[in-house]
Scaffold this active site. Structure first.
Site, PDB file in Angstrom:
ATOM      1  CG  ASP A  48      -1.090  -8.722   2.500  1.00 42.26           C
ATOM      2  OD1 ASP A  48      -0.364  -8.093   3.593  1.00 42.26           O
ATOM      3  OD2 ASP A  48      -2.442  -8.909   2.541  1.00 42.26           O
ATOM      4  CE1 TYR A  53      -7.659  -9.232   6.148  1.00 42.75           C
ATOM      5  CE2 TYR A  53      -6.109  -9.957   4.689  1.00 42.75           C
ATOM      6  CZ  TYR A  53      -6.523  -8.560   5.318  1.00 42.75           C
ATOM      7  OH  TYR A  53      -6.101  -7.757   5.365  1.00 42.75           O
ATOM      8  CG  HIS A 126      -4.105  -6.077  10.390  1.00 40.53           C
ATOM      9  ND1 HIS A 126      -4.839  -6.973  10.422  1.00 40.53           N
ATOM     10  CD2 HIS A 126      -3.716  -5.415   9.772  1.00 40.53           C
ATOM     11  CE1 HIS A 126      -6.017  -6.404   9.033  1.00 40.53           C
ATOM     12  NE2 HIS A 126      -5.499  -5.776   8.394  1.00 40.53           N
ATOM     13  CB  SER A 156      -0.335  -2.621   8.928  1.00 42.73           C
ATOM     14  OG  SER A 156      -2.046  -1.960   7.443  1.00 42.73           O
ATOM     15  CD  GLN A 182      -1.460  -4.254   3.626  1.00 41.19           C
ATOM     16  OE1 GLN A 182      -2.679  -5.030   4.350  1.00 41.19           O
ATOM     17  NE2 GLN A 182       0.055  -5.319   2.997  1.00 41.19           N
ATOM     18  CB  THR A 285     -12.640 -13.142 -11.718  1.00 42.16           C
ATOM     19  OG1 THR A 285     -12.591 -11.524 -12.404  1.00 42.16           O
ATOM     20  CG2 THR A 285     -14.265 -12.684 -10.945  1.00 42.16           C
TER      21      THR A 285
END
Length: 318
Positions: A48, A53, A126, A156, A182, A285
């Site tokens: 996604d 972004y 979005h 979303s 979403q 991570t």
């Protein structure tokens, strides 16, 4: 990793979706590649991202997630193995907040170029644009599907009634409907009047609509920055209630009895819900990714699910 149905798309996808919001920016390129490689090697195929972004990160005024994913897919030669979701609607740079047909089509072409692909598997609206007629927005999405640039569409940050209105309009006009949703959604429930600015938390109304119409929910921020399993991450202020205190006690008790993280308990609850949701997880991570994926091996007992759900009923769904 098994796969599960995705809403009304007719597709099956990974039960946990990897969020790539900060890949290549806040999360350095080397770590980002390691996370992507590990997710893929574990059988994960659902990624996604969004056209914006992450343009709010200092030093990254231009979108970085999409081009980073494009480079990674090209290096691994795995584009056709993946189910890639991106989004359009929020503002960045000179692009306005809008679902005007011209803006949608322009941004999709830019996303295709950044991702170095010929098609987008899932395109989200979005944000709800109340200044553009829903008819125009849904017609634009439908044209993109007819062109082959987009395969499926989702929504979303929509209120439940606006989602229902959009899909009703699409159905009446023979257009493609939103196939999945979403929202902001987790085990804890925010204060009723919490202000998330432009984010839209799932509500009783929207959850019921999705469940009744086979629209899979793909929760973002499902772990509330890890507060279920990390001592250094307190419950966010908008979630501090008596009910949520009881919920956290239950999560921690189950986690302790099963010798797992509370984050894993919540992810298991989300993926084993009826109908299941597909959490969108953000990891900085590889270790975080490993812990989140391990939730797929945690099978909650009927009694554990009843314990978790019985507290949920004190305040409705979400």
């Amino acid at each position: 990793m098994d796969s599960i149905p995705l809403g009304t798309t007719g597709e099956t996808v990974s039960p946990i979706c990897l969020g790539a919001m900060y890949f290549g920016s806040k999360t350095d390129p080397e770590t980002s590649r390691e996370i992507l490689d590990r997710y893929y090697d574990a059988g994960g195929r659902f990624i996604d991202t969004a056209n914006i972004y992450a343009t709010w990160v200092d030093g990254f005024a231009e979108p970085k997630s999409e081009p980073f994913l494009g480079e990674w897919m090209a290096d691994r030669g795995n584009r056709d193995d993946l189910f890639v979701a991106t989004k359009v609607g929020f503002e960045y740079g000179d692009v306005p907040k809008s679902l005007d047909p011209g803006v949608i089509e322009q941004e999709v072409d830019k996303s295709l170029d950044r991702l170095d692909t010929d098609y987008i598997d899932l395109l989200y609206a979005h944000v709800d644009d109340r200044d553009t007629a829903l008819e125009e927005t849904m017609e634009a999405f439908d044209r993109l599907i007819e062109s082959g640039k987009v395969r499926h569409i989702g929504a979303s940050n929509y209120y439940g009634w606006r989602l229902a209105q959009a899909n009703t309009i699409a159905e009446e006009r023979g257009l493609t409907q939103f196939s999945c949703v979403q929202p902001r959604f987790s085990y804890l429930i925010p204060h009723r009047n919490s202000d998330f600015v432009r984010q839209r938390p799932a509500t009783d109304e929207s959850v019921t609509y999705c469940d009744d119409h086979d629209l899979t929910m793909l929760p973002y921020s499902p772990l509330l920055r890890g507060c279920y399993g990390r001592e250094d991450r307190p419950i966010p202020d908008r979630y501090v209630t008596t009910e949520n205190r009881l919920k956290m006690e239950t999560v921690r008790d189950i986690a302790e009895r099963r010798d797992v993280s509370g984050n894993q308990v919540v992810l298991a609850w989300l993926t084993q819900r009826d109908p299941p949701t597909i959490p969108v997880i953000g990891c900085s991570t590889v270790d975080q990714l490993e812990q989140n994926l391990a939730s797929l091996d945690l099978s909650l007992s009927e009694h554990e699910r009843e314990r978790l759900d019985s507290i949920e009923t004190l305040g409705g769904l979400h």
